[in-house]
Write a protein that holds these residues in place. Structure first.
Motif, PDB file in Angstrom:
ATOM      1  N   GLU A  60       0.833  -1.203   0.000  1.00 31.14           N
ATOM      2  CA  GLU A  60       0.000   0.000   0.000  1.00 31.14           C
ATOM      3  C   GLU A  60       0.866   1.251   0.000  1.00 31.14           C
ATOM      4  OE1 GLU A  60      -2.490  -0.573   3.408  1.00 31.14           O
ATOM      5  OE2 GLU A  60      -3.788  -1.997   2.373  1.00 31.14           O
ATOM      6  N   ALA A  61       1.980   1.217   0.729  1.00 28.72           N
ATOM      7  CA  ALA A  61       2.888   2.362   0.759  1.00 28.72           C
ATOM      8  C   ALA A  61       3.521   2.589  -0.612  1.00 28.72           C
ATOM      9  CB  ALA A  61       3.973   2.144   1.820  1.00 28.72           C
ATOM     10  N   ILE A  62       3.899   1.519  -1.271  1.00 29.12           N
ATOM     11  CA  ILE A  62       4.478   1.634  -2.612  1.00 29.12           C
ATOM     12  C   ILE A  62       3.441   2.198  -3.583  1.00 29.12           C
ATOM     13  CG2 ILE A  62       5.330   0.295  -4.585  1.00 29.12           C
ATOM     14  CD1 ILE A  62       6.746  -1.518  -2.539  1.00 29.12           C
ATOM     15  N   GLU A  63       2.209   1.730  -3.462  1.00 28.77           N
ATOM     16  CA  GLU A  63       1.127   2.244  -4.314  1.00 28.77           C
ATOM     17  C   GLU A  63       0.938   3.748  -4.086  1.00 28.77           C
ATOM     18  OE1 GLU A  63      -1.947   2.463  -7.061  1.00 28.77           O
ATOM     19  OE2 GLU A  63      -0.463   0.900  -6.755  1.00 28.77           O
ATOM     20  N   PHE A  64       1.011   4.187  -2.826  1.00 26.16           N
ATOM     21  CA  PHE A  64       0.870   5.612  -2.520  1.00 26.16           C
ATOM     22  C   PHE A  64       1.998   6.417  -3.162  1.00 26.16           C
ATOM     23  CE2 PHE A  64       1.644   9.401  -0.002  1.00 26.16           C
ATOM     24  CZ  PHE A  64       0.384   9.971   0.011  1.00 26.16           C
ATOM     25  N   VAL A  65       3.214   5.911  -3.073  1.00 19.43           N
ATOM     26  CA  VAL A  65       4.357   6.602  -3.676  1.00 19.43           C
ATOM     27  C   VAL A  65       4.171   6.707  -5.187  1.00 19.43           C
ATOM     28  CG1 VAL A  65       6.839   6.446  -4.148  1.00 19.43           C
ATOM     29  CG2 VAL A  65       5.980   6.027  -1.842  1.00 19.43           C
ATOM     30  N   ASN A  66       3.715   5.618  -5.796  1.00 21.14           N
ATOM     31  CA  ASN A  66       3.468   5.644  -7.242  1.00 21.14           C
ATOM     32  C   ASN A  66       2.403   6.682  -7.600  1.00 21.14           C
ATOM     33  OD1 ASN A  66       5.351   3.651  -7.820  1.00 21.14           O
ATOM     34  ND2 ASN A  66       3.864   2.001  -7.668  1.00 21.14           N
ATOM     35  N   LEU A  67       1.327   6.739  -6.826  1.00 25.53           N
ATOM     36  CA  LEU A  67       0.278   7.736  -7.076  1.00 25.53           C
ATOM     37  C   LEU A  67       0.812   9.152  -6.889  1.00 25.53           C
ATOM     38  CD1 LEU A  67      -2.786   6.012  -5.366  1.00 25.53           C
ATOM     39  CD2 LEU A  67      -2.400   6.323  -7.821  1.00 25.53           C
ATOM     40  N   HIS A  68       1.671   9.341  -5.884  1.00 24.95           N
ATOM     41  CA  HIS A  68       2.269  10.658  -5.651  1.00 24.95           C
ATOM     42  C   HIS A  68       3.146  11.057  -6.838  1.00 24.95           C
ATOM     43  CE1 HIS A  68       4.174  14.063  -3.724  1.00 24.95           C
ATOM     44  NE2 HIS A  68       5.357  13.505  -3.929  1.00 24.95           N
ATOM     45  N   GLN A  69       3.936  10.101  -7.336  1.00 29.36           N
ATOM     46  CA  GLN A  69       4.800  10.401  -8.477  1.00 29.36           C
ATOM     47  C   GLN A  69       3.990  10.744  -9.723  1.00 29.36           C
ATOM     48  OE1 GLN A  69       7.242   6.861  -8.561  1.00 29.36           O
ATOM     49  NE2 GLN A  69       8.875   7.849  -7.396  1.00 29.36           N
ATOM     50  N   GLN A  70       2.798  10.177  -9.829  1.00 27.13           N
ATOM     51  CA  GLN A  70       1.922  10.468 -10.964  1.00 27.13           C
ATOM     52  C   GLN A  70       1.135  11.762 -10.755  1.00 27.13           C
ATOM     53  OE1 GLN A  70      -0.591   7.046 -11.407  1.00 27.13           O
ATOM     54  NE2 GLN A  70       1.139   5.658 -11.652  1.00 27.13           N
ATOM     55  N   GLY A  71       1.245  12.359  -9.561  1.00 30.07           N
ATOM     56  CA  GLY A  71       0.547  13.599  -9.267  1.00 30.07           C
ATOM     57  C   GLY A  71      -0.914  13.411  -8.890  1.00 30.07           C
ATOM     58  N   LYS A  72      -1.305  12.184  -8.562  1.00 25.35           N
ATOM     59  CA  LYS A  72      -2.700  11.908  -8.224  1.00 25.35           C
ATOM     60  C   LYS A  72      -3.009  12.133  -6.748  1.00 25.35           C
ATOM     61  CE  LYS A  72      -3.328   8.699 -12.016  1.00 25.35           C
ATOM     62  NZ  LYS A  72      -3.665   7.328 -12.415  1.00 25.35           N
ATOM     63  N   VAL A  73      -2.006  12.082  -5.894  1.00 22.05           N
ATOM     64  CA  VAL A  73      -2.173  12.383  -4.471  1.00 22.05           C
ATOM     65  C   VAL A  73      -1.000  13.259  -4.034  1.00 22.05           C
ATOM     66  CG1 VAL A  73      -3.431  10.262  -3.901  1.00 22.05           C
ATOM     67  CG2 VAL A  73      -0.955  10.293  -3.706  1.00 22.05           C
ATOM     68  N   LYS A  74      -1.203  13.943  -2.945  1.00 25.66           N
ATOM     69  CA  LYS A  74      -0.144  14.812  -2.443  1.00 25.66           C
ATOM     70  C   LYS A  74       0.385  14.231  -1.134  1.00 25.66           C
ATOM     71  CE  LYS A  74       1.075  19.538  -1.592  1.00 25.66           C
ATOM     72  NZ  LYS A  74       0.769  20.922  -1.850  1.00 25.66           N
ATOM     73  N   ALA A  75       1.687  14.080  -1.048  1.00 29.97           N
ATOM     74  CA  ALA A  75       2.325  13.543   0.152  1.00 29.97           C
ATOM     75  C   ALA A  75       2.737  14.695   1.070  1.00 29.97           C
ATOM     76  CB  ALA A  75       3.554  12.723  -0.232  1.00 29.97           C
ATOM     77  N   LYS A  76       2.885  14.359   2.351  1.00 34.44           N
ATOM     78  CA  LYS A  76       3.328  15.357   3.316  1.00 34.44           C
ATOM     79  C   LYS A  76       4.818  15.635   3.126  1.00 34.44           C
ATOM     80  CE  LYS A  76       0.113  13.840   6.887  1.00 34.44           C
ATOM     81  NZ  LYS A  76      -0.012  13.287   8.229  1.00 34.44           N
ATOM     82  N   THR A  77       5.210  16.855   3.419  1.00 34.74           N
ATOM     83  CA  THR A  77       6.644  17.189   3.364  1.00 34.74           C
ATOM     84  C   THR A  77       7.311  16.661   4.614  1.00 34.74           C
ATOM     85  OG1 THR A  77       6.352  19.282   4.521  1.00 34.74           O
ATOM     86  CG2 THR A  77       6.115  19.325   2.111  1.00 34.74           C
ATOM     87  N   ILE A  78       8.619  16.536   4.573  1.00 39.92           N
ATOM     88  CA  ILE A  78       9.371  16.052   5.733  1.00 39.92           C
ATOM     89  C   ILE A  78       9.214  17.008   6.912  1.00 39.92           C
ATOM     90  CG2 ILE A  78      11.571  17.086   5.074  1.00 39.92           C
ATOM     91  CD1 ILE A  78      11.138  13.652   6.709  1.00 39.92           C
ATOM     92  N   ASP A  79       9.142  18.307   6.618  1.00 38.25           N
ATOM     93  CA  ASP A  79       8.950  19.284   7.701  1.00 38.25           C
ATOM     94  C   ASP A  79       7.626  19.060   8.401  1.00 38.25           C
ATOM     95  OD1 ASP A  79      11.379  20.548   7.265  1.00 38.25           O
ATOM     96  OD2 ASP A  79      10.523  21.944   5.804  1.00 38.25           O
ATOM     97  N   ARG A  80       6.588  18.811   7.642  1.00 44.04           N
ATOM     98  CA  ARG A  80       5.262  18.578   8.242  1.00 44.04           C
ATOM     99  C   ARG A  80       5.270  17.301   9.079  1.00 44.04           C
ATOM    100  NH1 ARG A  80      -0.568  18.204   5.190  1.00 44.04           N
ATOM    101  NH2 ARG A  80      -1.769  17.885   7.087  1.00 44.04           N
ATOM    102  N   LEU A  81       5.903  16.262   8.576  1.00 44.02           N
ATOM    103  CA  LEU A  81       5.988  15.017   9.338  1.00 44.02           C
ATOM    104  C   LEU A  81       6.738  15.204  10.654  1.00 44.02           C
ATOM    105  CD1 LEU A  81       6.766  12.413   6.532  1.00 44.02           C
ATOM    106  CD2 LEU A  81       4.706  12.545   7.917  1.00 44.02           C
ATOM    107  N   LEU A  82       7.857  15.947  10.591  1.00 43.16           N
ATOM    108  CA  LEU A  82       8.631  16.182  11.806  1.00 43.16           C
ATOM    109  C   LEU A  82       7.861  17.046  12.806  1.00 43.16           C
ATOM    110  CD1 LEU A  82      12.189  16.715  10.292  1.00 43.16           C
ATOM    111  CD2 LEU A  82      11.365  14.739  11.603  1.00 43.16           C
ATOM    112  N   ASN A  83       7.099  18.008  12.311  1.00 42.71           N
ATOM    113  CA  ASN A  83       6.309  18.845  13.198  1.00 42.71           C
ATOM    114  C   ASN A  83       5.213  18.049  13.904  1.00 42.71           C
ATOM    115  OD1 ASN A  83       7.735  21.179  12.735  1.00 42.71           O
ATOM    116  ND2 ASN A  83       6.420  21.837  11.064  1.00 42.71           N
ATOM    117  N   GLU A  84       4.699  17.020  13.261  1.00 38.90           N
ATOM    118  CA  GLU A  84       3.679  16.174  13.866  1.00 38.90           C
ATOM    119  C   GLU A  84       4.229  15.330  15.010  1.00 38.90           C
ATOM    120  OE1 GLU A  84       1.651  13.918  10.899  1.00 38.90           O
ATOM    121  OE2 GLU A  84       0.890  15.711   9.882  1.00 38.90           O
ATOM    122  N   LEU A  85       5.523  15.080  14.970  1.00 41.20           N
ATOM    123  CA  LEU A  85       6.133  14.291  16.048  1.00 41.20           C
ATOM    124  C   LEU A  85       6.293  15.147  17.274  1.00 41.20           C
ATOM    125  CD1 LEU A  85       8.912  12.389  14.070  1.00 41.20           C
ATOM    126  CD2 LEU A  85       6.754  11.483  14.916  1.00 41.20           C
TER     127      LEU A  85
END
Length: 85
Positions: A60-85
């Motif tokens: 599922e994670a690989i599928e998400f990355v593929n969709l992100h690379q195709q521009g179909k979904v937007k992934a969180k930035t590393i800054d946003r992920l770190l701020n959530e921690l």
């Protein structure tokens, strides 16, 4: 050799795959619920439930990355992920 693709219920998967192997065939299991055809060999039956869950989540994670690379979904930035921690 000929390749044949069939859809069967999961409850008869092992019985049918055993029969095909006894007849000299090769079984490749493909998860029909996935969006992409991922070939999982007969070995997946020997995995623990925890390992199967990990593989499913990894796919599922690989599928998400593929969709992100195709521009179909937007992934969180590393800054946003770190701020959530």
């Amino acid at each position: 050799m000929t390749t044949l693709t069939i859809e069967i219920p999961e409850k008869i998967e092992k019985t049918l795959s055993d029969l095909i192997e006894q007849l000299g065939g090769k079984v490749i299991i493909s998860d029909s619920n996935s969006k992409e055809d991922r070939n999982l060999t007969h070995v997946t039956e020997k995995l623990s439930r925890k390992d199967k869950k990990f593989l499913k989540e990894f796919d599922e994670a690989i599928e998400f990355v593929n969709l992100h690379q195709q521009g179909k979904v937007k992934a969180k930035t590393i800054d946003r992920l770190l701020n959530e921690l």
